[in-house]
Design a protein around this motif. Structure first.
Motif, PDB file in Angstrom:
ATOM      1  N   ALA A  14      35.676  39.827  47.847  1.00 56.00           N
ATOM      2  CA  ALA A  14      36.846  40.007  48.721  1.00 56.00           C
ATOM      3  C   ALA A  14      37.007  39.067  49.708  1.00 56.00           C
ATOM      4  N   ALA A  15      35.862  38.725  50.380  1.00 50.05           N
ATOM      5  CA  ALA A  15      35.925  37.437  51.234  1.00 50.05           C
ATOM      6  C   ALA A  15      36.198  36.151  50.573  1.00 50.05           C
ATOM      7  N   LYS A  18      40.073  36.339  50.254  1.00 46.69           N
ATOM      8  CA  LYS A  18      40.741  36.154  51.431  1.00 46.69           C
ATOM      9  C   LYS A  18      40.716  34.740  52.125  1.00 46.69           C
ATOM     10  N   GLY A  19      39.577  34.008  51.874  1.00 46.77           N
ATOM     11  CA  GLY A  19      39.295  32.653  52.558  1.00 46.77           C
ATOM     12  C   GLY A  19      39.990  31.646  51.632  1.00 46.77           C
ATOM     13  N   LYS A  21      43.004  32.295  50.225  1.00 42.76           N
ATOM     14  CA  LYS A  21      44.573  32.600  50.462  1.00 42.76           C
ATOM     15  C   LYS A  21      45.168  32.390  49.002  1.00 42.76           C
ATOM     16  N   HIS A  24      47.838  37.770  46.314  1.00 41.64           N
ATOM     17  CA  HIS A  24      47.308  38.773  46.551  1.00 41.64           C
ATOM     18  C   HIS A  24      46.985  39.646  45.408  1.00 41.64           C
ATOM     19  N   LEU A  54      36.556  33.749  58.739  1.00 42.52           N
ATOM     20  CA  LEU A  54      36.127  35.090  58.287  1.00 42.52           C
ATOM     21  C   LEU A  54      35.283  35.637  59.091  1.00 42.52           C
ATOM     22  N   GLY A  59      36.373  40.457  61.038  1.00 43.91           N
ATOM     23  CA  GLY A  59      36.081  40.109  59.563  1.00 43.91           C
ATOM     24  C   GLY A  59      34.820  40.563  59.206  1.00 43.91           C
ATOM     25  N   ALA A  71      32.734  42.993  54.496  1.00 45.24           N
ATOM     26  CA  ALA A  71      33.879  42.187  53.770  1.00 45.24           C
ATOM     27  C   ALA A  71      34.607  43.054  52.943  1.00 45.24           C
ATOM     28  N   TYR A  75      38.419  43.971  53.799  1.00 49.92           N
ATOM     29  CA  TYR A  75      39.571  43.042  53.240  1.00 49.92           C
ATOM     30  C   TYR A  75      40.158  43.890  51.681  1.00 49.92           C
ATOM     31  N   ASP A  77      42.067  47.068  50.016  1.00 48.18           N
ATOM     32  CA  ASP A  77      43.553  47.508  50.287  1.00 48.18           C
ATOM     33  C   ASP A  77      43.334  49.314  50.194  1.00 48.18           C
TER      34      ASP A  77
END
Length: 85
Positions: A14-15, A18-19, A21, A24, A54, A59, A71, A75, A77
């Motif tokens: 997940a990290a 996220k990192g 970008k 989604h 992060l 974070g 993490a 991150y 849902d």
């Protein structure tokens, strides 16, 4: 279609998403045991090649360390557990 993570070992995925970008991808994290949070000394963070942005209280930072489980939780849902306790 969805990324389903289990515990701290997969929380780093997940990290990374996220990192990076990236577009989604919905993430669900399932917690089996909060005791095992996969936390590490800060000096090891460089080895993850994750973005330093992060590494904050909002974070992956966890009591002066960084945590794979946090993490996965931060991150995600959605979060599920295997039992009510």
């Amino acid at each position: 279609d969805i990324l389903h993570l289990n515990d701290w070992q997969t929380g780093f995925a997940a990290a990374y998403l996220k990192g990076w970008k990236t577009e989604h991808l919905p993430i669900v994290t399932t917690v089996h045991n909060l005791r095992y949070n996969g936390s590490f000394d800060m000096d090891k963070f460089v080895d993850t090649h994750l973005s330093p942005e992060l590494l904050s209280i909002h974070g992956m930072e966890f009591y002066g360390r960084f945590s794979g489980l946090k993490a996965g939780l931060v991150y995600a849902d959605a979060i599920t557990t295997v039992s009510p306790t």
